[in-house]
Write a protein that holds these residues in place. Structure first.
Motif, PDB file in Angstrom:
ATOM      1  N   LYS A 195       8.473   0.548   9.108  1.00 16.35           N
ATOM      2  CA  LYS A 195       8.566  -0.740   9.797  1.00 16.35           C
ATOM      3  C   LYS A 195       7.962  -1.863   8.960  1.00 16.35           C
ATOM      4  N   ARG A 196       6.836  -1.572   8.304  1.00 16.51           N
ATOM      5  CA  ARG A 196       6.273  -2.530   7.357  1.00 16.51           C
ATOM      6  C   ARG A 196       6.955  -2.351   6.000  1.00 16.51           C
ATOM      7  N   SER A 197       6.837  -3.359   5.173  1.00 12.87           N
ATOM      8  CA  SER A 197       7.372  -3.262   3.820  1.00 12.87           C
ATOM      9  C   SER A 197       6.382  -2.520   2.925  1.00 12.87           C
ATOM     10  N   ILE A 198       6.926  -1.738   2.003  1.00 15.89           N
ATOM     11  CA  ILE A 198       6.104  -0.943   1.091  1.00 15.89           C
ATOM     12  C   ILE A 198       6.365  -1.389  -0.335  1.00 15.89           C
ATOM     13  N   ILE A 199       5.302  -1.590  -1.086  1.00 17.48           N
ATOM     14  CA  ILE A 199       5.393  -1.793  -2.531  1.00 17.48           C
ATOM     15  C   ILE A 199       4.874  -0.531  -3.211  1.00 17.48           C
ATOM     16  N   PHE A 200       5.670  -0.003  -4.121  1.00 17.91           N
ATOM     17  CA  PHE A 200       5.249   1.123  -4.950  1.00 17.91           C
ATOM     18  C   PHE A 200       4.888   0.548  -6.316  1.00 17.91           C
ATOM     19  N   ALA A 201       3.612   0.585  -6.657  1.00 19.57           N
ATOM     20  CA  ALA A 201       3.125  -0.050  -7.874  1.00 19.57           C
ATOM     21  C   ALA A 201       2.517   0.988  -8.801  1.00 19.57           C
ATOM     22  N   LEU A 202       3.080   1.108  -9.991  1.00 19.71           N
ATOM     23  CA  LEU A 202       2.540   1.993 -11.018  1.00 19.71           C
ATOM     24  C   LEU A 202       2.047   1.105 -12.156  1.00 19.71           C
ATOM     25  N   PHE A 203       0.747   1.200 -12.412  1.00 18.94           N
ATOM     26  CA  PHE A 203       0.067   0.222 -13.248  1.00 18.94           C
ATOM     27  C   PHE A 203      -0.067   0.688 -14.691  1.00 18.94           C
ATOM     28  N   SER A 204       0.080  -0.271 -15.592  1.00 20.39           N
ATOM     29  CA  SER A 204      -0.245  -0.057 -16.998  1.00 20.39           C
ATOM     30  C   SER A 204      -1.636  -0.626 -17.269  1.00 20.39           C
ATOM     31  N   ALA A 205      -2.189  -0.256 -18.421  1.00 17.12           N
ATOM     32  CA  ALA A 205      -3.462  -0.799 -18.929  1.00 17.12           C
ATOM     33  C   ALA A 205      -4.634  -0.633 -17.962  1.00 17.12           C
ATOM     34  N   GLU A 206      -4.593   0.372 -17.128  1.00 17.74           N
ATOM     35  CA  GLU A 206      -5.782   0.705 -16.338  1.00 17.74           C
ATOM     36  C   GLU A 206      -6.909   1.133 -17.252  1.00 17.74           C
ATOM     37  N   GLU A 207      -6.548   1.895 -18.277  1.00 16.16           N
ATOM     38  CA  GLU A 207      -7.555   2.418 -19.198  1.00 16.16           C
ATOM     39  C   GLU A 207      -8.174   1.314 -20.056  1.00 16.16           C
ATOM     40  N   GLN A 208      -7.573   0.125 -20.044  1.00 17.45           N
ATOM     41  CA  GLN A 208      -8.101  -1.002 -20.806  1.00 17.45           C
ATOM     42  C   GLN A 208      -8.989  -1.899 -19.951  1.00 17.45           C
ATOM     43  N   GLY A 209      -9.247  -1.485 -18.711  1.00 20.94           N
ATOM     44  CA  GLY A 209     -10.090  -2.286 -17.836  1.00 20.94           C
ATOM     45  C   GLY A 209      -9.383  -2.755 -16.582  1.00 20.94           C
ATOM     46  N   MET A 338       0.897   8.519   5.957  1.00 21.99           N
ATOM     47  CA  MET A 338       1.349   7.224   5.449  1.00 21.99           C
ATOM     48  C   MET A 338       2.364   6.586   6.392  1.00 21.99           C
ATOM     49  N   GLU A 339       3.272   7.380   6.911  1.00 18.42           N
ATOM     50  CA  GLU A 339       4.299   6.840   7.804  1.00 18.42           C
ATOM     51  C   GLU A 339       3.674   6.265   9.069  1.00 18.42           C
ATOM     52  N   SER A 340       2.676   6.945   9.609  1.00 19.74           N
ATOM     53  CA  SER A 340       2.026   6.473  10.833  1.00 19.74           C
ATOM     54  C   SER A 340       1.244   5.191  10.573  1.00 19.74           C
ATOM     55  N   ILE A 341       0.562   5.112   9.436  1.00 22.33           N
ATOM     56  CA  ILE A 341      -0.164   3.893   9.081  1.00 22.33           C
ATOM     57  C   ILE A 341       0.811   2.730   8.891  1.00 22.33           C
ATOM     58  N   ILE A 342       1.892   3.001   8.200  1.00 25.54           N
ATOM     59  CA  ILE A 342       2.878   1.955   7.908  1.00 25.54           C
ATOM     60  C   ILE A 342       3.567   1.461   9.174  1.00 25.54           C
ATOM     61  N   ASN A 343       3.699   2.321  10.169  1.00 26.83           N
ATOM     62  CA  ASN A 343       4.461   1.968  11.371  1.00 26.83           C
ATOM     63  C   ASN A 343       3.599   1.623  12.580  1.00 26.83           C
ATOM     64  N   SER A 344       2.288   1.651  12.443  1.00 31.78           N
ATOM     65  CA  SER A 344       1.439   1.360  13.598  1.00 31.78           C
ATOM     66  C   SER A 344       1.683  -0.078  14.073  1.00 31.78           C
ATOM     67  N   PRO A 345       1.744  -0.306  15.390  1.00 31.83           N
ATOM     68  CA  PRO A 345       2.027  -1.655  15.906  1.00 31.83           C
ATOM     69  C   PRO A 345       0.992  -2.688  15.483  1.00 31.83           C
ATOM     70  N   GLU A 346      -0.265  -2.263  15.390  1.00 29.82           N
ATOM     71  CA  GLU A 346      -1.339  -3.158  14.987  1.00 29.82           C
ATOM     72  C   GLU A 346      -1.917  -2.692  13.641  1.00 29.82           C
ATOM     73  N   LYS A 347      -2.646  -3.577  12.994  1.00 30.35           N
ATOM     74  CA  LYS A 347      -3.342  -3.214  11.778  1.00 30.35           C
ATOM     75  C   LYS A 347      -4.560  -2.358  12.131  1.00 30.35           C
ATOM     76  N   GLU A 348      -4.420  -1.057  11.968  1.00 31.54           N
ATOM     77  CA  GLU A 348      -5.496  -0.136  12.377  1.00 31.54           C
ATOM     78  C   GLU A 348      -6.624  -0.076  11.362  1.00 31.54           C
ATOM     79  N   ILE A 349      -6.290  -0.183  10.086  1.00 33.52           N
ATOM     80  CA  ILE A 349      -7.302  -0.042   9.041  1.00 33.52           C
ATOM     81  C   ILE A 349      -8.076  -1.349   8.923  1.00 33.52           C
ATOM     82  N   LYS A 350      -9.391  -1.268   9.053  1.00 33.42           N
ATOM     83  CA  LYS A 350     -10.214  -2.467   9.023  1.00 33.42           C
ATOM     84  C   LYS A 350     -11.476  -2.201   8.226  1.00 33.42           C
ATOM     85  N   TYR A 351     -11.906  -3.207   7.505  1.00 36.63           N
ATOM     86  CA  TYR A 351     -13.202  -3.115   6.837  1.00 36.63           C
ATOM     87  C   TYR A 351     -14.306  -3.129   7.885  1.00 36.63           C
ATOM     88  N   ASN A 352     -15.357  -2.379   7.631  1.00 38.55           N
ATOM     89  CA  ASN A 352     -16.498  -2.329   8.530  1.00 38.55           C
ATOM     90  C   ASN A 352     -17.318  -3.614   8.429  1.00 38.55           C
TER      91      ASN A 352
END
Length: 352
Positions: A195-209, A338-352
């Motif tokens: 239901k939410r949009s997903i970005i699949f990001a594979l990063f370069s230069a992680e090893e460079q900082g 992942m599917e349940s997190i992506i499709n939850s009606p509300e933003k369940e994940i929150k910083y403390n």
């Protein structure tokens, strides 16, 4: 992971949750070959057959046998092969890895987030690029909220020879995380289940900082992208030792992600590793720039526990040391989480 400090190196780093259901039986996959093209074609055909069976047998929170050791092995054996020369950022080897990733994205319905899959880094002195794909969400409102599933696909290339070998293949670090993201992309690219949009990001230069993730986080923020959470995968090639959870989360106490992850599985998916906090691993992988720039829940899942792998940044980080059954299990357990997190009606994940 980004190079750890000398204290850490001295210590060590010199070195389904399911309801019962009719199980999906993916099409037989041939043994690994040297051809990336053959791998892509077989993966595409397997995905189509998998999805037909999944749609027929699926129930809420069920874990299908979607990923398996042969499929994981084909990805890992290519990404960590000598042909790719350790995937150093800006090298011919990592360019081959990028071609491979692009083909998997394209074969499974992943669209480029930008004009094409290659997002050229603005903060690196050689031509290097992140690989960035997306699936638009199906909900007219939730699709405007994005979740990033990410991993770095670079490694450190050639290093000082040991027993005649100078290629740091980077199987655990981080072909393993890359394979996890590619398998999740294969699932969501065919399942039409987000239901939410997903970005699949594979990063370069992680090893460079962490340069690839720093570049992308800043670029997305400047474009106004509405980021809900960034979920990163790092060094998941071998199981944890003597723990009652499948993976640990960096920055465990910063948010409720572990509790949310575990609520969608009958097993404990995410736990707390004291060493991860002691050595500040939260700030040593590609979740960190998204935390800093967006201030949204941004964490890394990992199974490197300081006792189960002694080839960090060494030539011994080879695919034949990885546990492909373990890696396939991670994917299968993560699918409903992942599917349940992506499709939850509300933003369940929150910083403390």
């Amino acid at each position: 992971m980004k190079k750890l400090n000398f204290i850490l190196i001295a210590i060590f780093l010199v070195s389904c949750g399911s309801t019962q259901m009719k199980k999906t039986n993916p099409a037989d996959i041939k043994p690994a070959t040297d051809s990336a093209e053959e791998t892509i074609v077989e993966t595409q055909e397997t995905s189509k057959k998998d999805m037909v069976q999944l749609k027929e047998s699926r129930i809420v929170a069920a874990v299908p046998d979607f990923s398996n050791n042969e499929g994981i092995g084909k990805i890992m054996n290519f990404l960590a092969s000598d042909e790719l020369q350790g995937r150093d950022s800006g090298s011919e080897g990592i360019a081959k890895a990028a071609d491979f990733i692009e083909q998997i994205f394209s074969a499974n319905g992943i669209k480029p987030y930008f004009e094409n899959f290659r997002d050229t880094l603005s903060n690196f002195d050689k031509p290097a690029y992140n690989m960035v794909g997306m699936i638009e969400g199906s909900d007219p409102e939730l699709k405007n909220e994005f979740i990033i599933l990410g991993a770095h696909y670079d490694h450190i290339g050639r290093i000082k020879p040991k027993n005649g070998d100078e290629i740091a293949n980077g199987a655990n670090d981080n072909a393993s995380g890359t394979a996890t993201v590619l398998e999740l992309a294969r699932y969501f690219g065919n399942a039409e289940a987000n239901k939410r949009s997903i970005i699949f990001a594979l990063f370069s230069a992680e090893e460079q900082g962490l340069l690839g993730s720093k570049h992308l986080a800043k670029k997305l923020k400047n474009s106004g992208l509405n980021l809900y959470a960034m979920l990163n995968f790092e060094m998941v090639g071998v199981p944890l030792q003597h723990n009652d959870y499948l993976m640990y989360l960096t920055g465990y106490n910063l948010s409720n992600l572990a509790a949310i992850s575990n609520s969608y599985s009958e097993q404990t998916v995410a736990g707390f590793l004291p060493k991860a906090k002691e050595f500040n691993l939260f700030n040593r992988s590609d979740n960190a720039p998204f935390h800093e720039i967006y201030n949204v829940p941004s964490h890394t899942y990992s199974t490197f526990d300081f006792t189960n792998f002694d080839h960090y940044h060494q030539v011994g980080d080879e695919a034949d040391l990885m546990d492909f059954d373990h890696m396939a299990n991670i994917v299968n357990v993560l699918i409903p989480v992942m599917e349940s997190i992506i499709n939850s009606p509300e933003k369940e994940i929150k910083y403390n």
